[in-house]
Design a protein around this motif. Structure first.
Motif, PDB file in Angstrom:
ATOM      1  N   LEU A  11      67.511  -5.599 190.439  1.00 51.61           N
ATOM      2  CA  LEU A  11      69.156  -5.162 190.522  1.00 51.61           C
ATOM      3  C   LEU A  11      69.868  -6.586 190.303  1.00 51.61           C
ATOM      4  O   LEU A  11      70.848  -6.377 189.743  1.00 51.61           O
ATOM      5  N   GLU A  12      69.172  -7.676 190.611  1.00 50.94           N
ATOM      6  CA  GLU A  12      69.841  -8.870 190.307  1.00 50.94           C
ATOM      7  C   GLU A  12      68.808  -9.826 189.443  1.00 50.94           C
ATOM      8  O   GLU A  12      67.613  -9.647 189.520  1.00 50.94           O
ATOM      9  N   PRO A  13      69.328 -10.799 188.794  1.00 52.70           N
ATOM     10  CA  PRO A  13      68.527 -11.569 187.844  1.00 52.70           C
ATOM     11  C   PRO A  13      67.212 -12.232 188.750  1.00 52.70           C
ATOM     12  O   PRO A  13      67.393 -12.355 189.968  1.00 52.70           O
ATOM     13  N   TYR A  14      66.161 -12.515 188.116  1.00 57.99           N
ATOM     14  CA  TYR A  14      65.004 -13.138 188.685  1.00 57.99           C
ATOM     15  C   TYR A  14      65.608 -14.580 189.071  1.00 57.99           C
ATOM     16  O   TYR A  14      65.997 -15.359 188.367  1.00 57.99           O
ATOM     17  N   SER A  15      65.144 -14.877 190.272  1.00 60.37           N
ATOM     18  CA  SER A  15      65.629 -16.448 190.852  1.00 60.37           C
ATOM     19  C   SER A  15      65.119 -17.486 189.982  1.00 60.37           C
ATOM     20  O   SER A  15      65.745 -18.538 189.838  1.00 60.37           O
ATOM     21  N   ASP A  16      63.851 -17.230 189.431  1.00 60.81           N
ATOM     22  CA  ASP A  16      63.318 -18.340 188.604  1.00 60.81           C
ATOM     23  C   ASP A  16      63.370 -18.286 187.016  1.00 60.81           C
ATOM     24  O   ASP A  16      62.842 -18.885 186.317  1.00 60.81           O
ATOM     25  N   SER A  17      64.220 -17.248 186.929  1.00 63.77           N
ATOM     26  CA  SER A  17      64.665 -17.021 185.360  1.00 63.77           C
ATOM     27  C   SER A  17      65.953 -16.220 185.168  1.00 63.77           C
ATOM     28  O   SER A  17      65.789 -14.832 185.018  1.00 63.77           O
ATOM     29  N   PRO A  18      66.997 -16.671 185.473  1.00 62.45           N
ATOM     30  CA  PRO A  18      68.053 -16.142 185.381  1.00 62.45           C
ATOM     31  C   PRO A  18      68.811 -15.216 184.547  1.00 62.45           C
ATOM     32  O   PRO A  18      69.558 -14.256 184.535  1.00 62.45           O
ATOM     33  N   HIS A  19      68.131 -15.381 183.445  1.00 66.69           N
ATOM     34  CA  HIS A  19      68.396 -14.539 182.128  1.00 66.69           C
ATOM     35  C   HIS A  19      67.557 -13.047 181.935  1.00 66.69           C
ATOM     36  O   HIS A  19      67.905 -12.372 181.182  1.00 66.69           O
ATOM     37  N   GLN A  20      66.861 -13.028 183.046  1.00 67.31           N
ATOM     38  CA  GLN A  20      65.773 -11.997 183.046  1.00 67.31           C
ATOM     39  C   GLN A  20      66.073 -10.802 184.149  1.00 67.31           C
ATOM     40  O   GLN A  20      66.308 -11.339 185.362  1.00 67.31           O
ATOM     41  N   HIS A  21      66.194  -9.734 183.764  1.00 67.23           N
ATOM     42  CA  HIS A  21      66.232  -8.570 185.081  1.00 67.23           C
ATOM     43  C   HIS A  21      64.984  -7.676 185.298  1.00 67.23           C
ATOM     44  O   HIS A  21      64.959  -6.786 185.935  1.00 67.23           O
ATOM     45  N   GLY A  22      64.034  -7.985 184.099  1.00 63.12           N
ATOM     46  CA  GLY A  22      62.691  -7.085 183.977  1.00 63.12           C
ATOM     47  C   GLY A  22      62.901  -5.909 183.312  1.00 63.12           C
ATOM     48  O   GLY A  22      63.886  -5.871 182.300  1.00 63.12           O
TER      49      GLY A  22
END
Length: 560
Positions: free
Chosen positions: A322-333
């Motif tokens: 739902l929110e970006p990856y904590s260790d990759s803010p440009h990725q949501h999956g």
């Protein structure tokens, strides 16, 4: 004891003629769940087990049972000399063909670095010069010092004359050499497919790593397996699973060729039970659904469910959040199956009376799957089909209760938590861990949990799963006190998830999952009593013998 169970015993003892298939196991240290799945089941101990024609006729205390038997009519009596027996363990989520193929491919699970992985692949290639493609599985960059995805260049330095294709341990990413990329036509100009990603370097060139749906660009170029090769791989997997004490497995996604192989093997008496899920991406899915459910006479093969992928995996950052990856803010999956396509599949499948088992790891994927189940139920019902979410790994806390409200089974794999503990917080941050790997929270609200391993992503040994479920630790007993230990299960809960509740998740609790009269006599003999040893060493339990329908189908070489 219910009237139904009492009648079952009477029918077996009084109305069944004693034949050569009558076996009395005595002096056992036996455990089984009894009663209904979920929170109402209870653990029962016994020392005697009577089997007639492959099914449990009676179970309990020797003195009481033998009062109703003429022991002279029992043609086969086996004294277990105090050894522990449990119901056959059910792996509610595995990939049988993948396991068998793994046993014939380069195994990268133990590679501690990219360099080590390349060396393993190169050695495998040299030992198998006849192979057109060099194929392997098991690499995990999270276990490497760099924690970075590998590069095609390192493979190119070792192998240039043949294509190399190596699947990540979770099956949601792959690593290829330049030869494989060339054969698939993947260049800097290739557009990543929907639900997939071609990883690129700073110059826009493919690095050789493909995520989720992008893997198909190469996989469609792999040599097609024959029916005989498929059956050979399945047989290898059967042998491996039986040695682990697994008597039944839920195969999470098979294509038409795999189904045909299963049907051929079932006609020849498969050694274990398979509850196979048709793949939601199988081109012939509508045709197969129209043919109806498949249940063999001996209950060895059952097909009445469909496996759908919602998203990817956490380790490759393919799990949809739902929110970006904590260790990759440009990725949501990634949503591997769009919400629109998922809705269409649900509307296709449910009217045929087939169960839907949807892979969802990220909180966004889990929410979408729950939404689509709710939508489908409003349109045409189907809550009675025991639909499942496979993995249910990271769930928004607000959505946990919806599993109970919608009657959704959580099909979860305990060793995923202990394998993911070193990277999950990095991916999610602490706040999202509240709904992650939430086994006890789900159990306490009355949600059925079906336990499995997701082999070959994880090792198939179910005692590794029982240990992880109870301790929330890896096999080095780390971390101290357990990882988010408040979500651990008791040993009884964990055993139930691998037996009775797993059987319920396949609609088979009336015939499998416990050693109660009328059910198939599937059970295992162990070297130690898991209820009488330290939880820290549960994973060390060894299976000495495996029985399916009262027939011994595996035994250790030292077992007499």
């Amino acid at each position: 004891m219910t009237i139904l169970r009492l009648c079952t015993i009477v029918l077996f003892l009084l109305c069944t003629s004693v034949t050569a298939k009558t076996i009395l196991f005595t002096n056992a240290n036996g455990y089984t769940l009894i009663g209904e799945p979920g929170t109402d089941a209870q653990l029962k101990q016994f020392n005697t087990l009577l089997i007639i024609n492959g099914k449990v006729a009676a179970v309990g205390d020797y003195e009481q049972l033998t009062k109703r038997l003429n022991l002279a009519d029992i043609t086969n009596q086996i004294n277990l000399q105090g050894k522990t027996i449990l119901p056959g363990l059910i792996d509610a989520h595995g990939h049988v063909l993948g396991l068998g193929q793994n046993l014939m491919q380069a195994d990268l699970r133990d590679a501690a670095s990219e360099t080590a992985a390349v060396a393993t692949v190169n050695n495998f290639a040299k030992q198998n010069p006849q192979l057109e493609w060099v194929i392997g599985r098991g690499w995990n960059q999270e276990n490497w010092p760099s924690k970075e995805f590998p590069q095609r260049n390192s493979l190119d330095e070792a192998i240039t004359d043949r294509p190399v294709y190596l699947t990540r341990v979770d099956g949601h990413a792959a690593w290829a050499n330049s030869k494989a990329l060339e054969l698939a036509g993947i260049t800097a100009a290739t557009v990543s497919p929907e639900g997939g990603d071609i990883i690129r370097d700073s110059n826009g060139e493919p690095t050789g790593v493909l995520i989720d749906n992008a893997m198909a660009l190469i996989e469609q170029k792999l040599p097609a397996a024959s029916i005989e090769q498929t059956k050979q791989a399945l047989q290898l997997a059967f042998d491996h699973l039986l040695a682990q004490g697994i008597t039944s497995v839920h195969d999470a996604g098979i294509d038409a060729l795999n189904l045909k192989a299963y049907q051929d093997l079932a006609a020849q008496n498969m050694p274990l039970r398979v509850y196979a899920m048709l793949s939601g991406s199988e081109p012939k899915l509508a045709e197969l659904l129209a043919q109806g459910a498949i249940v063999s006479d001996d209950d060895k093969l059952t097909v009445r469910s469909v496996k759908i992928y919602a998203d990817g995996a956490l380790g490759s950052r393919g799990a949809a959040l739902l929110e970006p990856y904590s260790d990759s803010p440009h990725q949501h999956g990634l949503m591997v199956t769009s919400q629109e396509d998922m809705r269409a599949l649900y509307q296709l499948i449910i009217p045929h009376g087939f169960q839907i088992n949807t892979h969802a790891i990220g909180d966004r994927a889990n929410r979408i799957v729950l939404d689509e189940f709710a939508h489908a139920f409003e349109l045409f019902g189907g809550t009675n089909l025991r639909h499942r979410i496979e993995h249910a790994q990271v769930v928004h806390p607000d959505d946990l209760v919806r599993f109970k409200q919608l009657n959704i089974i959580a099909s979860m794999q305990p060793t995923h938590a202990t394998s993911d503990k070193n990277m999950a917080e990095d991916r999610l941050g602490k706040a999202r861990m509240k709904g992650a790997y939430a086994w006890q929270t789900l159990a306490q609200q009355g949600t059925i949990i079906a336990a499995g391993s997701d082999f070959p992503v994880e090792l198939a040994n179910p005692f590794f799963g029982l240990h992880a479920a109870v301790t929330r630790q890896d096999r080095d007993n780390q971390p101290q006190g357990g990882w988010y230990a408040h979500e651990s299960l008791t040993l009884t809960q964990a055993l139930q998830a691998f037996t009775l509740d797993a059987a319920y998740a396949a609609g088979q609790e009336q015939i499998l999952g416990t050693l109660e009269p009328g059910k198939w006599a599937d059970f295992i003999v162990l070297d130690h009593d898991p209820f009488a040893r330290d939880a820290a060493i549960l994973w060390q339990n060894q299976v000495q013998a495996t029985y399916v329908a009262g027939e011994r189908v595996y035994h250790q070489a030292t077992t007499k």
